[in-house]
Design a protein around this motif. Structure first.
Motif, PDB file in Angstrom:
ATOM      1  N   LEU B 162       0.831  -1.206   0.000  1.00 18.30           N
ATOM      2  CA  LEU B 162       0.000   0.000   0.000  1.00 18.30           C
ATOM      3  C   LEU B 162       0.862   1.251   0.000  1.00 18.30           C
ATOM      4  O   LEU B 162       0.516   2.253  -0.634  1.00 18.30           O
ATOM      5  CB  LEU B 162      -0.937  -0.013   1.206  1.00 18.30           C
ATOM      6  CG  LEU B 162      -2.099  -0.970   1.032  1.00 18.30           C
ATOM      7  CD1 LEU B 162      -2.826  -1.161   2.335  1.00 18.30           C
ATOM      8  CD2 LEU B 162      -3.060  -0.434  -0.018  1.00 18.30           C
ATOM      9  N   ILE B 163       2.006   1.192   0.703  1.00 16.86           N
ATOM     10  CA  ILE B 163       2.895   2.355   0.680  1.00 16.86           C
ATOM     11  C   ILE B 163       3.412   2.581  -0.733  1.00 16.86           C
ATOM     12  O   ILE B 163       3.465   3.710  -1.226  1.00 16.86           O
ATOM     13  CB  ILE B 163       4.074   2.153   1.659  1.00 16.86           C
ATOM     14  CG1 ILE B 163       3.593   2.296   3.089  1.00 16.86           C
ATOM     15  CG2 ILE B 163       5.174   3.163   1.387  1.00 16.86           C
ATOM     16  CD1 ILE B 163       4.667   2.053   4.102  1.00 16.86           C
ATOM     17  N   ALA B 173      10.469   6.348   1.195  1.00 20.46           N
ATOM     18  CA  ALA B 173      11.915   6.392   1.417  1.00 20.46           C
ATOM     19  C   ALA B 173      12.301   5.454   2.553  1.00 20.46           C
ATOM     20  O   ALA B 173      13.305   4.730   2.468  1.00 20.46           O
ATOM     21  CB  ALA B 173      12.337   7.824   1.732  1.00 20.46           C
ATOM     22  N   ALA B 174      11.475   5.445   3.612  1.00 21.47           N
ATOM     23  CA  ALA B 174      11.759   4.570   4.746  1.00 21.47           C
ATOM     24  C   ALA B 174      11.702   3.110   4.311  1.00 21.47           C
ATOM     25  O   ALA B 174      12.535   2.292   4.723  1.00 21.47           O
ATOM     26  CB  ALA B 174      10.756   4.822   5.865  1.00 21.47           C
ATOM     27  N   LEU B 175      10.738   2.826   3.452  1.00 18.33           N
ATOM     28  CA  LEU B 175      10.587   1.448   2.972  1.00 18.33           C
ATOM     29  C   LEU B 175      11.797   1.040   2.144  1.00 18.33           C
ATOM     30  O   LEU B 175      12.337  -0.062   2.283  1.00 18.33           O
ATOM     31  CB  LEU B 175       9.319   1.355   2.127  1.00 18.33           C
ATOM     32  CG  LEU B 175       8.906  -0.042   1.702  1.00 18.33           C
ATOM     33  CD1 LEU B 175       8.502  -0.827   2.906  1.00 18.33           C
ATOM     34  CD2 LEU B 175       7.771   0.039   0.715  1.00 18.33           C
ATOM     35  N   ARG B 176      12.253   1.963   1.292  1.00 14.59           N
ATOM     36  CA  ARG B 176      13.426   1.672   0.465  1.00 14.59           C
ATOM     37  C   ARG B 176      14.633   1.456   1.340  1.00 14.59           C
ATOM     38  O   ARG B 176      15.442   0.560   1.098  1.00 14.59           O
ATOM     39  CB  ARG B 176      13.693   2.861  -0.471  1.00 14.59           C
ATOM     40  CG  ARG B 176      12.619   3.066  -1.488  1.00 14.59           C
ATOM     41  CD  ARG B 176      13.135   2.789  -2.899  1.00 14.59           C
ATOM     42  NE  ARG B 176      12.017   2.729  -3.839  1.00 14.59           N
ATOM     43  CZ  ARG B 176      11.467   3.814  -4.383  1.00 14.59           C
ATOM     44  NH1 ARG B 176      11.931   5.016  -4.093  1.00 14.59           N
ATOM     45  NH2 ARG B 176      10.475   3.691  -5.243  1.00 14.59           N
ATOM     46  N   ALA B 177      14.760   2.307   2.374  1.00 17.54           N
ATOM     47  CA  ALA B 177      15.931   2.228   3.247  1.00 17.54           C
ATOM     48  C   ALA B 177      15.970   0.887   3.978  1.00 17.54           C
ATOM     49  O   ALA B 177      17.041   0.374   4.297  1.00 17.54           O
ATOM     50  CB  ALA B 177      15.910   3.377   4.252  1.00 17.54           C
ATOM     51  N   GLY B 179      15.408  -1.839   2.868  1.00 18.36           N
ATOM     52  CA  GLY B 179      15.944  -2.907   2.020  1.00 18.36           C
ATOM     53  C   GLY B 179      14.825  -3.631   1.313  1.00 18.36           C
ATOM     54  O   GLY B 179      13.668  -3.545   1.717  1.00 18.36           O
ATOM     55  N   VAL B 180      15.157  -4.295   0.257  1.00 15.03           N
ATOM     56  CA  VAL B 180      14.128  -4.932  -0.558  1.00 15.03           C
ATOM     57  C   VAL B 180      13.756  -6.259   0.079  1.00 15.03           C
ATOM     58  O   VAL B 180      14.420  -7.268  -0.100  1.00 15.03           O
ATOM     59  CB  VAL B 180      14.627  -5.138  -1.996  1.00 15.03           C
ATOM     60  CG1 VAL B 180      13.471  -5.563  -2.874  1.00 15.03           C
ATOM     61  CG2 VAL B 180      15.255  -3.878  -2.518  1.00 15.03           C
ATOM     62  N   ARG B 181      12.697  -6.202   0.863  1.00 15.39           N
ATOM     63  CA  ARG B 181      12.178  -7.436   1.469  1.00 15.39           C
ATOM     64  C   ARG B 181      10.712  -7.521   1.151  1.00 15.39           C
ATOM     65  O   ARG B 181      10.004  -6.513   1.213  1.00 15.39           O
ATOM     66  CB  ARG B 181      12.370  -7.403   2.988  1.00 15.39           C
ATOM     67  CG  ARG B 181      13.688  -7.959   3.437  1.00 15.39           C
ATOM     68  CD  ARG B 181      13.646  -8.183   4.920  1.00 15.39           C
ATOM     69  NE  ARG B 181      13.631  -6.939   5.669  1.00 15.39           N
ATOM     70  CZ  ARG B 181      12.888  -6.761   6.746  1.00 15.39           C
ATOM     71  NH1 ARG B 181      12.083  -7.705   7.152  1.00 15.39           N
ATOM     72  NH2 ARG B 181      12.932  -5.628   7.399  1.00 15.39           N
ATOM     73  N   ARG B 182      10.256  -8.651   0.819  1.00 15.99           N
ATOM     74  CA  ARG B 182       8.810  -8.779   0.615  1.00 15.99           C
ATOM     75  C   ARG B 182       8.195  -9.444   1.814  1.00 15.99           C
ATOM     76  O   ARG B 182       8.526 -10.571   2.071  1.00 15.99           O
ATOM     77  CB  ARG B 182       8.510  -9.617  -0.622  1.00 15.99           C
ATOM     78  CG  ARG B 182       8.906  -8.931  -1.895  1.00 15.99           C
ATOM     79  CD  ARG B 182       7.798  -8.026  -2.428  1.00 15.99           C
ATOM     80  NE  ARG B 182       8.345  -7.032  -3.337  1.00 15.99           N
ATOM     81  CZ  ARG B 182       8.443  -7.241  -4.639  1.00 15.99           C
ATOM     82  NH1 ARG B 182       8.033  -8.336  -5.149  1.00 15.99           N
ATOM     83  NH2 ARG B 182       8.922  -6.296  -5.401  1.00 15.99           N
TER      84      ARG B 182
END
Lengths: 85, 182, 164
Positions: B162-163, B173-177, B179-182
């Motif tokens: 949703l973000i 940006a926080a999500l990117r920081a 790291g790429v985790r699903r």
């Protein structure tokens, strides 16, 4: 197609019976309002079955209305129950 | 009335939605009908005042489509699972109340996440703590701490989707920081 | 003929979802688990029924109404589920022996302890953020609700609202 209609009607009738059982039996008022919510959903389903079987669209407004205001009853009861404790 | 004026751009999504509802209800998307609907929508929005919903100003359709696909898949599998549990497990059922802390502090996103989680059978939002954006979920058929951890991961994954679709830039940006985790 | 088959499958699927709700209502042990069975499969059930109607009718003009109908259900059913669930939890309509984990319970206990403390002192809680509103702190939860701006120290007021 008629057979399918009877099958669907039968399944809905059984579901309705279970829901009404809970509405009658339900220990708390929340159980009852939940069961009546399901009864309302089954009525909506029956309206669609009726429209498909008789090839008309007269119940469409009813269906939209049910899906729009069907939740008001349970919300009201829930609020009432919470406030009274 | 002492309320502040809302800029038109904030209420535009609501007006557009109301016009679409109007058109759908009349089953008529002609110009005249939509124009009348727009007038009605404007009147409704201005006379029946609601606090404005603070959207984040981002909307990414590219992420929306896979999200909807995932949503439908989960809807179908989880509905079948509830059916199966009702048939086989019946009264021998173990549940849990799980607290999930979300990343975002936007009311809009917390609401959207709670909504999406509630729609998928097997989890239900009991309480929301807005100050820490924690959702308290009641989950069906949770037997161990591992199941609870799986639910937490799943809810946070839903929030991440949703973000990506409509979160604010900070959240993204926080999500990117993170790291790429699903 | 092909449409008939599709319609039949969709309708039987939808009816089975209603049956799932019925059986779940009758068999699950406590209110909150019944709620899962009652409110959720209906979302899929209504979708299947509406799809059946659309396929059977075959006009595109019908699609917006059906989408609208489903969207209304999507918007309203979590709300009612949340309200009933919250009321059920608060009025203790669940069987705790069936829970393997309850992370809300200790939060509630802590909040109750905090409330007892707050009742002992006559002063209003300093974190309640009075300056943000100006004037007395509203007690009615409806007044505090979403229209009010979020004060920086809003947690105190927020906690008070939770207990109300």
């Amino acid at each position: 197609m008629t057979v399918v209609m009877y099958v669907v009607g039968g399944i809905l009738a059984v579901a309705l019976a279970f829901a009404l059982f809970r509405a009658v039996r339900g220990p708390s008022i929340l159980d009852r309002v939940l069961a009546l919510d399901v009864v309302l959903a089954i009525i909506g389903a029956a309206l669609v079955v009726n429209m498909v079987a008789n090839r008309h669209l007269d119940n469409l407004v009813l269906l939209v209305t049910i899906s729009l205001i069907g939740f008001i009853g349970s919300v009201t009861v829930a609020r009432f129950v919470t406030d009274r404790k | 009335m002492s309320r502040q004026r809302i800029p038109l751009i904030t209420e535009l999504p609501l007006v557009v939605w109301l016009v679409l509802v109007w058109g759908a209800l009349w089953q008529d998307f002609g110009v005249g009908n939509l124009a009348f609907g727009a007038i009605l929508a404007y009147v409704v929005v201005n006379f029946f005042y609601l606090p404005p919903v603070e959207l984040t100003g981002r909307f990414n359709v590219l992420w929306l489509i896979p999200f909807l696909g995932r949503f439908f898949l989960k809807l179908v599998t989880a509905s079948a699972e509830v059916f199966w549990l009702a048939l086989t497990r019946g009264s021998r059922l173990r549940n849990a109340v799980v607290a999930v802390t979300l990343r975002s502090h936007s009311d809009f996103l917390v609401t959207a996440t709670g909504h999406a989680i509630s729609l998928i059978p097997g989890s239900l939002v009991l309480e929301v703590d807005r100050s820490t954006s924690t959702l308290y979920l009641h989950c069906l058929n949770v037997a161990s701490a591992d199941d609870a951890a799986a639910i937490r991961r799943d809810v946070r994954a839903t929030e991440a989707w949703l973000i990506r679709i409509m979160g604010s830039r900070d959240d993204l940006a926080a999500l990117r920081a993170e790291g790429v985790r699903r | 003929m092909a449409t008939d088959v599709v319609v039949a499958v969709l309708m039987i699927g939808g009816a089975l979802m209603s049956l799932a709700a019925g059986i779940g209502l009758a068999r699950f042990p406590d209110l909150l688990s019944r709620m899962h069975a009652a409110t959720k499969p209906q979302v899929l059930g209504l979708l299947l029924f509406l799809l059946a109607l659309a396929v059977e009718n075959g006009t595109w003009l019908l699609v917006p109404v059906l989408v609208l109908c489903w969207v209304f259900q999507l918007l309203t059913s979590p709300v009612s589920a949340h309200m009933v669930g919250r009321a059920g939890y608060r009025t203790r309509h669940l069987r705790r022996d069936l829970l393997t984990l309850d992370e809300l319970d200790d939060v509630v206990a802590r909040a109750a302890a905090g409330e007892a403390e707050a009742h002992e002192s006559p002063q209003p809680d300093p974190a309640a953020g009075t300056p943000a509103i100006g004037g007395p702190v509203p007690v009615d939860p409806a007044v505090v609700d979403p229209a009010a701006p979020r004060a920086p120290g809003g947690t105190g007021r927020r906690a008070r609202r939770d207990r109300a």
